[in-house]
Design an enzyme around this catalytic site. Structure first.
Site, PDB file in Angstrom:
ATOM      1  N   LYS A 137       0.846  -1.207   0.000  1.00 34.26           N
ATOM      2  CA  LYS A 137       0.000   0.000   0.000  1.00 34.26           C
ATOM      3  C   LYS A 137       0.877   1.251   0.000  1.00 34.26           C
ATOM      4  O   LYS A 137       0.633   2.193  -0.758  1.00 34.26           O
ATOM      5  CB  LYS A 137      -0.936  -0.019   1.223  1.00 34.26           C
ATOM      6  N   GLN A 194      -5.061  -1.494   9.325  1.00 30.38           N
ATOM      7  CA  GLN A 194      -5.021  -2.832   8.716  1.00 30.38           C
ATOM      8  C   GLN A 194      -5.654  -3.882   9.641  1.00 30.38           C
ATOM      9  O   GLN A 194      -5.386  -3.902  10.841  1.00 30.38           O
ATOM     10  CB  GLN A 194      -3.554  -3.194   8.417  1.00 30.38           C
ATOM     11  N   ASP A 211     -11.350   2.957   3.695  1.00 30.38           N
ATOM     12  CA  ASP A 211     -11.793   1.560   3.637  1.00 30.38           C
ATOM     13  C   ASP A 211     -13.316   1.467   3.450  1.00 30.38           C
ATOM     14  O   ASP A 211     -13.830   0.412   3.077  1.00 30.38           O
ATOM     15  CB  ASP A 211     -11.469   0.863   4.971  1.00 30.38           C
TER      16      ASP A 211
HETATM   17  N1  GUN Z   1      -7.142  -6.767   5.734  1.00 27.68           N
HETATM   18  C1  GUN Z   1      -7.477  -7.507   4.645  1.00 27.68           C
HETATM   19  N2  GUN Z   1      -8.213  -6.770   3.757  1.00 27.68           N
HETATM   20  C2  GUN Z   1      -8.339  -5.536   4.310  1.00 27.68           C
HETATM   21  C3  GUN Z   1      -8.959  -4.346   3.860  1.00 27.68           C
HETATM   22  O1  GUN Z   1      -9.574  -4.251   2.791  1.00 27.68           O
HETATM   23  N3  GUN Z   1      -8.850  -3.278   4.716  1.00 27.68           N
HETATM   24  C4  GUN Z   1      -8.193  -3.346   5.912  1.00 27.68           C
HETATM   25  N4  GUN Z   1      -8.163  -2.257   6.672  1.00 27.68           N
HETATM   26  N5  GUN Z   1      -7.599  -4.452   6.335  1.00 27.68           N
HETATM   27  C5  GUN Z   1      -7.667  -5.533   5.539  1.00 27.68           C
END
Ligand code: GUN
Length: 295
Positions: A54, A98, A121
């Site tokens: 990311k 996350q 998100d």
């Molecule tokens: N962990 C796995 N997929 C995601 C996601 O789309 N967002 C977040 N914040 N954590 C994740």
């Protein structure tokens, strides 16, 4: 019939190029670049890889990124304090915490504390409601947003088509169903306990599968010509010790029946971060519009 392969890598690259152009225009207009803060708690190895990706992709489109790596002993209060500081920071336009979080931390409390305007998100209850009702200004969960883009690479218009979403999670299945309904699909939601899953799959013009059960959907469950989107991604080790990633759909069977299908890997996966970047740019643009709006 051999299905057309939906190339998620190429479509994600298109999304990133659009975001990079949007960021360049945003900066040329005199604003500092959009900023994304990513928070990781604990030492889950897969999460470390996701967060590094990311950060790298955020910087590659010209945005700034901040990474907060917190130890597994971090308390809920400490995490909420950090989120509140990021909510108040004008250089941060997007906040992503996350998942998974350590079990002592209440995930719902955390997503509810992230400002809806910075919730890239799309998990804050305000954004869940806005996405569900199709309100303008919703920040929509990244994977379903990416899936819609993949579907539109096959179908210009999906109104009236029958869609089945297999999987009812808050991250993928539920928002996915709401987005399809918003575009006037006739939507059903199933899950691994659905008794007549096979029959329901055979009715679907668009089949989106997000269960995490490798190979759950067999080729002869698919309606001939259907568009199949496989969100599942599981690492399996063969008896010879080699590892590979597989989806929830038996790809080698489905490719002879479907009209179009996403591969695993290289289908849905690359879209999620690309859409995170798109959401961060949208959040920055909305913040700028609000700052410029007459009082
Ligand atoms: N962990 C796995 N997929 C995601 C996601 O789309 N967002 C977040 N914040 N954590 C994740």
């Amino acid at each position: 019939m051999t299905a057309r392969i939906i190339d998620g890598k190429a479509i994600a690259a298109e999304v990133r190029a659009e975001v990079a152009a949007g960021v360049a225009a945003f900066v040329a207009d005199g604003s500092p670049p959009p900023g994304l803060a990513v928070v990781l708690v604990g030492d889950d190895p897969a999460s470390h890889v996701y967060v590094a990706n990311k950060v790298r992709q955020t910087e590659a489109v010209g945005m700034t990124s901040r990474r907060y790596m917190l130890g597994a002993e971090t308390t809920e209060r400490q995490l909420l304090d950090l989120v509140e500081r990021l909510n108040a920071d004008p250089h941060v336009h997007g906040i992503l915490v996350q998942f998974p979080l350590p079990p002592e931390i209440d995930t719902v409390k955390v997503v509810s504390t992230i400002s809806a305007a910075k919730d890239v998100d799309g998990f804050n209850p305000l954004n869940v409601g806005r996405t569900a009702t199709g309100m303008k200004g919703a920040l929509t969960p990244c994977t379903p947003l990416g899936v819609m883009r993949l579907i539109h690479s096959v179908h210009a218009d999906i109104a009236g088509l029958g869609a089945l979403v297999v999987g009812a999670s808050n991250v993928v299945g539920r928002p996915m169903a709401r987005l399809l309904l918003q575009e006037q699909c006739t939507v059903s939601v199933a899950h691994v306990l659905t008794t007549d899953l096979e029959r329901r799959c055979r009715d679907a013009d668009i089949l989106v599968v997000a269960t995490g059960v490798p190979g759950l959907i067999r080729g002869d469950w698919i309606k001939p010509g259907a568009t199949v989107i496989d969100v599942g991604i599981t690492r399996i080790t063969s008896s010879s010790g080699t590892e590979r990633l597989v989806g929830d759909v038996a790809f080698d069977e489905a490719i002879h029946v479907a009209g179009a299908i996403t591969p695993v890997p290289g289908g849905v996966g690359p879209m999620t971060i690309a859409c995170l970047l798109a959401n961060t740019l949208s959040a920055a643009q909305a913040a700028k519009e609000e700052a410029c709006a007459p009082a």
